[in-house]
Design an enzyme around this catalytic site. Structure first.
Site, PDB file in Angstrom:
ATOM      1  N   HIS A  46      35.690  42.676  42.532  1.00  0.00           N
ATOM      2  CA  HIS A  46      35.769  41.228  42.357  1.00  0.00           C
ATOM      3  C   HIS A  46      34.726  40.713  41.371  1.00  0.00           C
ATOM      4  CE1 HIS A  46      37.348  37.377  43.745  1.00  0.00           C
ATOM      5  NE2 HIS A  46      36.119  36.912  43.755  1.00  0.00           N
ATOM      6  N   HIS A  92      41.993  33.180  45.058  1.00  0.00           N
ATOM      7  CA  HIS A  92      41.394  33.187  46.395  1.00  0.00           C
ATOM      8  C   HIS A  92      42.444  33.719  47.366  1.00  0.00           C
ATOM      9  CE1 HIS A  92      37.777  31.337  48.610  1.00  0.00           C
ATOM     10  NE2 HIS A  92      37.346  32.160  47.681  1.00  0.00           N
TER      11      HIS A  92
END
Length: 728
Positions: A46, A92
């Protein structure tokens, strides 16, 4: 703090044995738990993009309009008159599946901070959502929570949610996608960057207090889902939009001075990523006093403080002596303010707690020297040609079916939960090809769109990647805007599977080709991998490859933007581009024929550009009254959407079969005009296909009343969600 580091602890932190060996080499010793935690989040997929960096370099990121490309919090594009548009899209996904309301809400909050941390006032939010089968047992709950979270945060923070897209497919049953985009405006001489500088300069923490929410959020977002996903709720952040609104105003007020040297939001990996990125970009060191970090929970350790992803927090480097001025502003806005450290020349991150050094890490290995993998990949095999089709259904009946299908049905149920008019600068609200927002105090407008057709990318990643950029180009063009630049959100499965990595590589290739041909460089973006769910046999069930594209375009005069609605009876309807026939991977093939087969429609980028240039010229010359690009569902669906938007029917000619009616051939638009002669001499294929008027859509095998089309189009979401679904 003195816990010995075992292989089990290393694995729990998402590091491979080989990566832990790199940590030992970088440190020259065994790390303590805090140091290991910092490495784990900074080297997570990430944060480090370790599986994608080598391929992202292939994307075009520069151009005369680009002020700042990838590498900062958001991309910056010149829109003239000393003004800049600042924008980015981010994912998200995992948090929104685990806790849909807070996952989606904090996705909005995080992307807002990426934009205003660069000095921009946010003026628009958009989103790109992907859900599983509508009848999946969890999907109603997930849709309701995500939509409520987006609206709950965006509405309260006072930034309009002006557009987006929603797709459904069984591949997202166990891993939905929530991608959020924000656009802001700034003056070109007041853009703020994140590189720390000035040895001795104070490092300041502002915003909300730090709690234990979101710890290891970045690591969780870098792994497959398993059956214990529900147990990961503590890794989901909790947002407060009212605090974010105060933070926006306080930051912009301080930015009006010259007190800020550098600024960075605390997003994924929180205080760790913000401090590491600021120091590494500036080539300096950083020393923090963990006792000075504002905490809202008792007994928090440096490990927890550094890895927390509590929301609404920022980190700044100030000029010496400006602390009092800055503190007064943040106290006025009732926000926390604390000097928690200073810039050093050591090239290390040093953390002190209770007078002792609890972390001492060289910064270079954390950021610039993070692992980068050129993972094995195999190209996606080209799909077999679509077998000849027998058309046995009625075109009119098929049109009603498509207008009520999940991917084409009206999204009104969704966007009516969003405040799309706050700020009073929204010119085109949701429901058209692109949102249009006025540049306040000027005649200029910004057009904004999010686009991707994942089923195309799955069938042929190269063509699908091209099409994602091309469709964004068409949507911006269809309102009259000159496309300027794009942001991306690369949502894919497990990169350690060569076929998944092949999808990523192919999509990048197609996107890069289209960006160059259409002069739409990618100036910011996000990569979200491991979007798949582990099956009982250990194999992965991946999402469709989804390289979501967010684009912006510029209108010299927002009042001349085009809309999709038919304006009056008796106007001529024209098809810009060649007649269609391509049904491979089409919505018609899936929804009517029950098949997902064949190649996607090819994208001819030269024809895309020629058609786009022609359509923008027509709009700016005032020669057309309505414009709509042709995408999902083909020609007849586009005409039906225009008819419903204007509540005026039409008679269409030349729709001989389903291929002509519903083929999804690219590079095409439908336009209307009161003066057909004004379109003479077109440099692209142009065909008159009908006339507006009446209360039915005629010309197919049966005339379909607009009321029947509207009932199908508007009925899907209310029927799926129920009257109280917005509050579920």
């Amino acid at each position: 703090m003195s816990e010995s580091i075992t292989p089990e602890i290393v694995a729990e932190h998402g590091l491979s044995p080989e990566e832990y060996e790199r940590v030992l080499h970088a440190m020259g010793r065994e790390p303590n738990l805090t140091e290991l935690g910092i490495f784990s989040v900074m080297w997570s997929e990430h944060c480090s993009y370790k599986s994608s960096r080598v391929h992202l370099k292939k994307l075009p990121t520069t151009g005369p309009q680009v002020i700042c490309g990838p590498g900062e919090n958001a991309g910056v594009v010149d829109i003239g008159d000393g003004q800049a548009a600042i924008f980015k899209m981010e994912s998200h996904n995992h948090p929104s599946y685990i806790e849909p309301y807070q996952g989606a809400a904090t996705g909005v909050g995080g992307i807002l901070r990426d934009v205003f941390t660069m000095g921009a006032r946010p003026i628009a939010n958009l989103n790109a959502l992907r859900f599983g089968r509508p009848d999946h047992p969890k999907m109603r709950h997930l849709i309701a929570g995500v939509v409520s979270g987006i609206g709950g945060y965006g509405n309260c923070v006072g930034v309009p949610t002006v557009g987006g897209e929603v797709d459904f497919h069984r591949a997202y049953d166990g891993n939905i996608l929530v991608n959020a985009m924000t656009v802001g405006l700034a003056n070109t001489d007041k853009i703020f960057y994140s590189a720390a500088s000035g040895v001795g300069n104070p490092i300041v923490y502002v915003g909300s207090k730090t709690g234990r929410d979101g710890i290891h959020g970045a690591t969780m977002a870098s792994a497959d889902f398993t059956e214990d996903s529900e147990e990961k709720r503590p890794t989901v952040q909790v947002g407060d939009p009212f605090t974010e609104k105060l933070l926006i105003e306080a930051c912009l007020e301080l930015m009006a001075s010259d007190a800020i040297v550098a600024i960075q939001d605390m997003g994924a990996a929180g205080l760790t990523s913000s401090s590491v990125e600021m120091a590494s970009k500036g080539g300096v060191g950083i020393e923090l006093d963990m006792n000075a970090v504002p905490c809202r929970e008792e007994g928090m350790t440096p490990y927890e403080m550094m890895l927390s992803e509590s929301q609404e927090r920022m980190l700044m480097v100030l000029k010496p002596g400006r602390e009092g001025e800055a503190e007064a502003i943040f106290r006025k806005w009732e926000l926390d303010f604390a000097v928690i450290g200073h810039v050093t020349d050591t090239g290390h991150m040093i953390l002190k707690w209770n007078g002792e050094v609890v972390c001492d890490i060289p910064l270079a290995p954390l950021a610039d020297e993070a692992p980068a993998y050129d993972r094995p990949w195999v190209p996606t095999p080209k799909p077999a040609p679509l077998a000849p089709l027998q058309f046995t259904t009625d075109i009119g009946d098929d049109l009603v079916t498509l207008m009520g299908s999940p991917d084409i049905a009206s999204r009104r149920w969704i966007w009516e939960q969003y405040d799309h008019m706050v700020g009073a600068d929204t010119v085109q609200r949701p429901g058209g090809d692109a949102a249009v927002v006025r540049v306040h105090g000027t005649d200029k407008g910004l057009a904004i769109s999010t686009d991707c057709t994942p089923r195309y990318v799955f069938a042929d990643p190269v063509e699908g990647g091209k099409q994602a950029i091309a469709e964004c180009y068409r949507n911006l063009t269809a309102v009259g805007a000159k496309p300027l630049a794009t942001t991306d959100c690369m949502n894919f499965g497990n990169p350690q599977r060569p076929e998944i990595m092949g999808q990523f590589v192919g999509a990048i290739e197609g996107m890069a080709e289209a960006c160059r041909a259409l002069d739409m460089p990618i100036v910011s973006g996000n990569v979200s991998l491991y979007n798949e769910t582990k099956n009982d046999d250990g194999t992965g069930s991946a999402i469709l490859p989804t390289p979501a594209i967010g684009g912006i375009g510029l209108l010299p005069d927002w009042s001349k933007s085009a809309t999709i609605a038919f304006k009056a009876e008796g106007e001529a309807i024209f098809l810009v581009g060649a007649p269609g026939s391509h049904l491979g991977q089409s919505i018609w093939l899936r929804e009517v024929a029950g098949r997902e087969e064949g190649p996607p429609p090819p994208v001819d980028l030269a024809k895309e550009k020629a058609a786009g240039d022609f359509v923008r010229e027509l709009i700016r010359a005032g020669k057309v009254t309505a414009v709509h690009d042709i995408s999902d569902g083909g020609l007849l669906v586009a005409v039906a959407e225009m008819a419903l938007a204007g509540n005026i029917g039409a008679t269409i000619e030349g729709v001989a079969d389903q291929a002509a009616a519903f083929g999804e051939d690219q590079g095409r638009y439908v336009v209307t005009t009161v003066d057909p002669d004004a379109l003479a001499g077109a440099p692209v294929p142009l065909t008159r296909i009908g006339t507006t008027g009446g209360s039915v859509l005629a010309g197919a095998s049966r005339a379909v009343p607009l009321d029947e089309l509207r009932a199908a189009h508007e009925g899907f979401f209310p029927t799926l969600m129920g009257a109280d679904a917005a509050f579920a």
